[in-house]
Design a protein around this motif. Structure first.
Motif, PDB file in Angstrom:
ATOM      1  N   PHE A 128      21.227 -32.168  20.262  1.00 15.19           N
ATOM      2  CA  PHE A 128      20.085 -32.783  19.575  1.00 15.19           C
ATOM      3  C   PHE A 128      18.980 -33.133  20.574  1.00 15.19           C
ATOM      4  O   PHE A 128      17.797 -32.875  20.325  1.00 15.19           O
ATOM      5  CB  PHE A 128      20.569 -34.034  18.841  1.00 15.19           C
ATOM      6  CG  PHE A 128      19.620 -34.592  17.826  1.00 15.19           C
ATOM      7  CD1 PHE A 128      19.663 -34.175  16.507  1.00 15.19           C
ATOM      8  CD2 PHE A 128      18.679 -35.560  18.174  1.00 15.19           C
ATOM      9  CE1 PHE A 128      18.797 -34.702  15.550  1.00 15.19           C
ATOM     10  CE2 PHE A 128      17.806 -36.094  17.238  1.00 15.19           C
ATOM     11  CZ  PHE A 128      17.866 -35.661  15.918  1.00 15.19           C
ATOM     12  N   LYS A 129      19.361 -33.707  21.707  1.00 17.09           N
ATOM     13  CA  LYS A 129      18.369 -34.091  22.719  1.00 17.09           C
ATOM     14  C   LYS A 129      17.723 -32.860  23.337  1.00 17.09           C
ATOM     15  O   LYS A 129      16.497 -32.807  23.526  1.00 17.09           O
ATOM     16  CB  LYS A 129      19.043 -34.944  23.794  1.00 17.09           C
ATOM     17  CG  LYS A 129      18.108 -35.451  24.891  1.00 17.09           C
ATOM     18  CD  LYS A 129      17.154 -36.509  24.397  1.00 17.09           C
ATOM     19  CE  LYS A 129      16.227 -37.024  25.518  1.00 17.09           C
ATOM     20  NZ  LYS A 129      16.936 -37.879  26.495  1.00 17.09           N
ATOM     21  N   LEU A 130      18.513 -31.843  23.667  1.00 20.73           N
ATOM     22  CA  LEU A 130      17.962 -30.600  24.204  1.00 20.73           C
ATOM     23  C   LEU A 130      16.950 -29.995  23.237  1.00 20.73           C
ATOM     24  O   LEU A 130      15.877 -29.535  23.642  1.00 20.73           O
ATOM     25  CB  LEU A 130      19.080 -29.594  24.479  1.00 20.73           C
ATOM     26  CG  LEU A 130      19.908 -29.771  25.750  1.00 20.73           C
ATOM     27  CD1 LEU A 130      21.084 -28.804  25.735  1.00 20.73           C
ATOM     28  CD2 LEU A 130      19.060 -29.547  26.995  1.00 20.73           C
ATOM     29  N   ALA A 131      17.305 -29.980  21.961  1.00 22.96           N
ATOM     30  CA  ALA A 131      16.424 -29.380  20.955  1.00 22.96           C
ATOM     31  C   ALA A 131      15.098 -30.124  20.882  1.00 22.96           C
ATOM     32  O   ALA A 131      14.033 -29.509  20.737  1.00 22.96           O
ATOM     33  CB  ALA A 131      17.110 -29.369  19.601  1.00 22.96           C
ATOM     34  N   SER A 132      15.144 -31.448  20.982  1.00 26.29           N
ATOM     35  CA  SER A 132      13.913 -32.232  20.884  1.00 26.29           C
ATOM     36  C   SER A 132      12.963 -31.912  22.030  1.00 26.29           C
ATOM     37  O   SER A 132      11.736 -31.924  21.856  1.00 26.29           O
ATOM     38  CB  SER A 132      14.240 -33.730  20.857  1.00 26.29           C
ATOM     39  OG  SER A 132      14.717 -34.176  22.118  1.00 26.29           O
ATOM     40  N   VAL A 133      13.502 -31.610  23.209  1.00 29.29           N
ATOM     41  CA  VAL A 133      12.675 -31.279  24.364  1.00 29.29           C
ATOM     42  C   VAL A 133      12.217 -29.824  24.307  1.00 29.29           C
ATOM     43  O   VAL A 133      11.039 -29.516  24.497  1.00 29.29           O
ATOM     44  CB  VAL A 133      13.445 -31.547  25.671  1.00 29.29           C
ATOM     45  CG1 VAL A 133      12.632 -31.094  26.881  1.00 29.29           C
ATOM     46  CG2 VAL A 133      13.789 -33.030  25.787  1.00 29.29           C
TER      47      VAL A 133
END
Length: 590
Positions: free
Chosen positions: A344-349
């Motif tokens: 989820f965090k990777l996708a947001s970046v």
């Protein structure tokens, strides 16, 4: 990549636009670039578009001259080859999703057999008012349906079906039992009563609002291993890998990749580096200040060896407590896989730079990377054991009704895998490809990325790669205590900086460590949450959380994570509590 939805009524009357619009609104995050609709007779189709290929003329629904209508979610990677095969005459767009219209005219209900890609497709044929739904063989792209008193409804996510009001959010107890022991659910049924999955590779034929036919295209070859030398196999593998990554890069928008410290993503990077003139944009997550292994330093070395543009992203404890409710809200078909946190965090970046990322999902399943495969192949007297013989909550006395029925889906898949001279290793791989892969790993990838309108592509989950990998002799998959032998051998030749034969610890996320720090505060919140209280012994749950140390035992930490995930999932998806606050605030809401 998009969201699709639709309805066919049983009455023959036109479907309600209120119902269709409710589903479309619920899927806006999957397709913020446009919206299309189609209604004919008793059938209505909707699509929300994330524009990736054919930005100018690729809006959907797509039509042919004789009245066929189609909406799709996904990418057809062999669309250029199909256009040449079918003849360019008659095509109205440059969309990768237009060839299925011509394939249906040629092949009928088996039109999807010629497709190479990830897809969920709805096709309407006015001749007989037939609606057809089909899903790719690996189940990379999701598709759900419900048969209601008003008719047949379908959508890319269960929450869109719930938004219609035609089905209610009721728990499916057997599926929840699987979730709490396996971290995912198996088969056609979902965690919601009355909502079902279109199975991977399945095509449904619907008339008058009811399913009349089911057809299935399987992802894995039905045969046993193909005898061959390692030298021959590695040549075949290289051709398949390069070809798959090449077609998976077909895009009219910027793309990058997720790079871990593992074998699979390093293989993808090695292929991308060879195929691209510009540096590959890649993203790696890590966990500073925790006890788990941080992969970013190793990933940086691998990226540097290929000249990639590498971005390191820190996933913090603050991220966990503030973003977890939103993460759980995105996984409406629940998967309690803690990898949702870095994904989820990777996708947001990544979504700030690109619209497509290539990912390494599928390598462990196709090339035999899991330790459990070695256990399955050993005889019992040498410590061999059945697939997933132990549940996450076994022996902890947390469940009110501790029954072995949670293994029924796994056993069914195991029994069905015994075909075509398959070895025990192949059967174990087939079991994972039947449920663990589509209902855990690929749901995690789809929901976490689509929450940020980012498309994820999986080059290892390709029919050409699968035919080679699955039919490798067992000794080219497992050698001693190491799995994925042939993939490692290929990587050692083409990107030795990845150190593919070095001993590596498995990927983990410090959820147990983080939860332990708030265990006493979480204990009453989780224990009293209505879903948890219905299924579990509240006193035992509270004691589990209150007793966690900063270095919890693996079994205890995993159990606490599962229960916390389920409490948040039930709070949002069953009780309707908004997921727009931190964990304790969401759990406290009533």
């Amino acid at each position: 990549m998009c969201g699709i939805a639709g309805m066919q009524t049983t009455s023959g009357q036109a479907p309600s636009m209120t119902v269709l619009n409710a589903m479309s609104d619920a899927l806006t995050h999957r397709g913020p670039d446009g919206e299309g609709s189609f209604v004919s007779g008793a059938t209505g189709l909707m699509q929300t578009r994330l524009a990736i290929i054919d930005l100018e003329t690729g809006d959907q629904p797509l039509f042919d001259d004789e009245g066929l209508a189609l909406v799709a979610n996904g990418e057809i990677y062999n669309y250029l080859e199909l256009r040449r095969e079918l003849g360019e005459a008659g095509f109205k767009t440059h969309s990768d999703c237009e060839p299925p219209l011509k394939l249906y005219r040629r092949d009928g209900v088996r039109f999807a057999d010629a497709l190479r890609g990830m897809y969920a497709i709805a096709l309407y044929d006015p001749d007989g008012e037939r609606l057809m739904l089909t899903r790719d063989p690996f189940g990379i792209k999701p598709l759900y349906y419900a048969e209601t008193g008003h008719g047949f409804i379908f959508a890319s996510e269960p929450q869109a079906l719930l938004a219609t009001g035609l089905v209610s959010p009721e728990m499916n107890s057997p599926a929840i039992g699987e979730l709490l022991q396996l971290q995912f659910t198996t088969g056609r049924e979902t965690a919601f009563r009355h909502i079902c999955r279109v199975l991977p590779g399945e095509t449904l034929v619907i008339e008058r609002g009811r399913v009349l036919e089911r057809h299935r295209r399987h992802a894995l070859p039905a045969e046993g291993p193909r005898p061959q030398s390692e030298e021959h196999a590695i040549v075949m593998l290289e051709d398949a890998l390069i070809d798959s990554v090449r077609v998976h890069q077909r895009s009219d928008v910027p793309y990058g990749m997720f790079l871990s410290g593992g074998i699979d993503s390093s293989v993808i990077l090695a292929c991308m580096a060879r195929l691209n003139d510009q540096p590959v944009k890649c993203y790696t997550a890590g966990f500073s200040g925790t006890r788990v292994r941080d992969e970013r330093e190793h990933a940086a070395r691998v990226a540097s060896a290929t000249g990639a543009d590498h971005e390191s992203i820190d996933v913090t404890e603050d991220d966990f407590w503030s973003l977890l409710p939103a993460m759980v809200a995105s996984t409406d078909d629940p998967t309690a896989d803690y990898a949702i946190i870095p994904t989820f965090k990777l996708a947001s970046v990544a979504a700030q730079d690109v619209k497509v990322v290539l990912c390494g999902e599928g390598g462990d399943e196709l090339f035999a990377g899991y330790g459990r495969y070695r256990a399955v192949t050993r005889p019992t007297w040498l410590g061999g054991r059945a697939m997933r013989s132990r549940g996450a909550l076994d022996g902890l006395k947390l469940l009110r009704n501790e029954t072995p029925a949670w293994r029924d889906g796994i056993m069914s898949a195991w029994n069905k895998s015994a075909i075509g001279g398959r070895t025990r290793l192949q059967r174990a791989q087939a079991v994972d490809c039947a449920d663990w892969l589509p209902n855990d790993l690929l749901i995690k990838l789809d929901r976490c990325l689509m929450a940020h309108s980012l498309e994820g592509r999986t080059p290892l989950l390709d029919p050409v790669v699968a035919d080679i990998a699955y039919r490798l002799p067992d000794n080219l998959k497992l050698k001693g205590r190491i799995g994925k032998h042939l993939l490692r051998a290929w990587l050692a030749k083409h990107l030795p900086e990845a150190e593919p034969f070095a001993r590596k610890r498995g990927f983990t996320v410090p959820v147990g460590e983080w939860i332990a720090g708030r265990g006493a505060r979480l204990a009453p919140l989780v224990a009293r949450q209505p879903g948890v209280a219905e299924l579990c012994n509240a006193e035992r749950v509270a004691a589990l959380f209150a007793g966690l140390t900063t270095t919890p035992a693996k079994h205890d930490g995993q159990a606490a994570w599962l229960l916390l995930y389920f409490a948040l999932w039930h709070q949002h998806h069953m009780l309707g509590v908004p997921a727009d606050g931190p964990v304790e605030e969401v759990l406290s809401a009533r």
